[in-house]
Design a protein around this motif. Structure first.
Motif, PDB file in Angstrom:
ATOM      1  N   THR A   1      51.437  49.564  43.780  1.00  0.00           N
ATOM      2  CA  THR A   1      51.304  49.022  42.430  1.00  0.00           C
ATOM      3  C   THR A   1      50.034  48.188  42.339  1.00  0.00           C
ATOM      4  O   THR A   1      49.569  47.628  43.334  1.00  0.00           O
ATOM      5  CB  THR A   1      52.509  48.135  42.057  1.00  0.00           C
ATOM      6  N   VAL A   2      49.481  48.145  41.166  1.00  0.00           N
ATOM      7  CA  VAL A   2      48.325  47.311  40.878  1.00  0.00           C
ATOM      8  C   VAL A   2      48.635  46.539  39.601  1.00  0.00           C
ATOM      9  O   VAL A   2      49.463  46.959  38.790  1.00  0.00           O
ATOM     10  CB  VAL A   2      47.022  48.126  40.695  1.00  0.00           C
ATOM     11  N   LYS A   3      47.976  45.407  39.454  1.00  0.00           N
ATOM     12  CA  LYS A   3      48.172  44.606  38.249  1.00  0.00           C
ATOM     13  C   LYS A   3      46.864  44.561  37.478  1.00  0.00           C
ATOM     14  O   LYS A   3      45.807  44.326  38.046  1.00  0.00           O
ATOM     15  CB  LYS A   3      48.623  43.198  38.600  1.00  0.00           C
ATOM     16  N   ILE A   4      46.977  44.826  36.183  1.00  0.00           N
ATOM     17  CA  ILE A   4      45.832  44.823  35.300  1.00  0.00           C
ATOM     18  C   ILE A   4      46.227  44.038  34.053  1.00  0.00           C
ATOM     19  O   ILE A   4      47.271  44.292  33.464  1.00  0.00           O
ATOM     20  CB  ILE A   4      45.442  46.264  34.881  1.00  0.00           C
ATOM     21  N   GLU A   5      45.389  43.087  33.674  1.00  0.00           N
ATOM     22  CA  GLU A   5      45.652  42.350  32.445  1.00  0.00           C
ATOM     23  C   GLU A   5      44.976  43.057  31.289  1.00  0.00           C
ATOM     24  O   GLU A   5      43.765  43.208  31.270  1.00  0.00           O
ATOM     25  CB  GLU A   5      45.140  40.920  32.548  1.00  0.00           C
ATOM     26  N   LEU A   6      45.808  43.504  30.340  1.00  0.00           N
ATOM     27  CA  LEU A   6      45.317  44.171  29.139  1.00  0.00           C
ATOM     28  C   LEU A   6      45.901  43.464  27.929  1.00  0.00           C
ATOM     29  O   LEU A   6      47.026  42.968  27.970  1.00  0.00           O
ATOM     30  CB  LEU A   6      45.741  45.645  29.106  1.00  0.00           C
ATOM     31  N   THR A   7      45.138  43.453  26.854  1.00  0.00           N
ATOM     32  CA  THR A   7      45.694  42.931  25.607  1.00  0.00           C
ATOM     33  C   THR A   7      46.631  43.986  25.019  1.00  0.00           C
ATOM     34  O   THR A   7      46.589  45.161  25.416  1.00  0.00           O
ATOM     35  CB  THR A   7      44.578  42.623  24.591  1.00  0.00           C
ATOM     36  N   VAL A   8      47.447  43.563  24.083  1.00  0.00           N
ATOM     37  CA  VAL A   8      48.353  44.510  23.429  1.00  0.00           C
ATOM     38  C   VAL A   8      47.536  45.602  22.738  1.00  0.00           C
ATOM     39  O   VAL A   8      47.882  46.789  22.809  1.00  0.00           O
ATOM     40  CB  VAL A   8      49.278  43.786  22.420  1.00  0.00           C
ATOM     41  N   LYS A   9      46.432  45.239  22.121  1.00  0.00           N
ATOM     42  CA  LYS A   9      45.588  46.238  21.455  1.00  0.00           C
ATOM     43  C   LYS A   9      45.026  47.225  22.467  1.00  0.00           C
ATOM     44  O   LYS A   9      44.939  48.423  22.183  1.00  0.00           O
ATOM     45  CB  LYS A   9      44.452  45.559  20.698  1.00  0.00           C
ATOM     46  N   GLU A  10      44.636  46.760  23.649  1.00  0.00           N
ATOM     47  CA  GLU A  10      44.107  47.659  24.680  1.00  0.00           C
ATOM     48  C   GLU A  10      45.169  48.647  25.136  1.00  0.00           C
ATOM     49  O   GLU A  10      44.895  49.836  25.312  1.00  0.00           O
ATOM     50  CB  GLU A  10      43.567  46.855  25.866  1.00  0.00           C
TER      51      GLU A  10
ATOM     52  N   ILE B   1      40.650  50.649  39.807  1.00  0.00           N
ATOM     53  CA  ILE B   1      40.683  51.858  40.632  1.00  0.00           C
ATOM     54  C   ILE B   1      39.592  51.808  41.693  1.00  0.00           C
ATOM     55  O   ILE B   1      39.838  52.069  42.872  1.00  0.00           O
ATOM     56  CB  ILE B   1      40.546  53.120  39.762  1.00  0.00           C
ATOM     57  N   GLN B   2      38.378  51.449  41.293  1.00  0.00           N
ATOM     58  CA  GLN B   2      37.286  51.383  42.247  1.00  0.00           C
ATOM     59  C   GLN B   2      37.548  50.309  43.294  1.00  0.00           C
ATOM     60  O   GLN B   2      37.295  50.513  44.473  1.00  0.00           O
ATOM     61  CB  GLN B   2      35.970  51.114  41.532  1.00  0.00           C
ATOM     62  N   GLY B   3      38.056  49.174  42.872  1.00  0.00           N
ATOM     63  CA  GLY B   3      38.319  48.090  43.811  1.00  0.00           C
ATOM     64  C   GLY B   3      39.453  48.392  44.768  1.00  0.00           C
ATOM     65  O   GLY B   3      39.459  47.956  45.915  1.00  0.00           O
TER      66      GLY B   3
END
Length: 61
Positions: A13-22, A49-51
Motif C-alpha cells: 500500500t502507498v499513501k497519497i494525499e489528494l483533494t476531493v476534487k483531485e 510511483i517513481q519514488g
C-alpha cells in the motif's frame, strides 16, 4: 502480444494525499474550467510511483 504485467510488491500500500476534487477528476469527473486539477492529481500519483518503484533510475522488475 504479451499483456501480462508483473509488478513487484504489487499488493503493497502507498499513501497519497489528494483533494476531493483531485479524486473526482481521476474518477472521471470533468472540471472544464480547471484542467489543472487532474494534472495535479496525476503528478502526485506519478511521483509516488517513481519514488516507490524506481530505485536509482532503474525500474525494479
Amino acid at each position: 502480444m504479451n499483456t501480462n504485467v508483473r509488478i513487484p510488491q504489487g499488493d503493497d500500500t502507498v499513501k497519497i494525499e489528494l483533494t476531493v476534487k483531485e479524486v473526482l477528476a481521476l474518477a472521471g469527473a470533468k472540471f472544464p474550467n480547471n484542467h489543472g486539477i487532474e494534472i495535479s492529481a496525476r503528478k502526485k500519483l506519478n511521483s509516488v510511483i517513481q519514488g516507490h518503484y524506481m530505485e536509482d533510475g532503474k525500474q525494479t522488475h
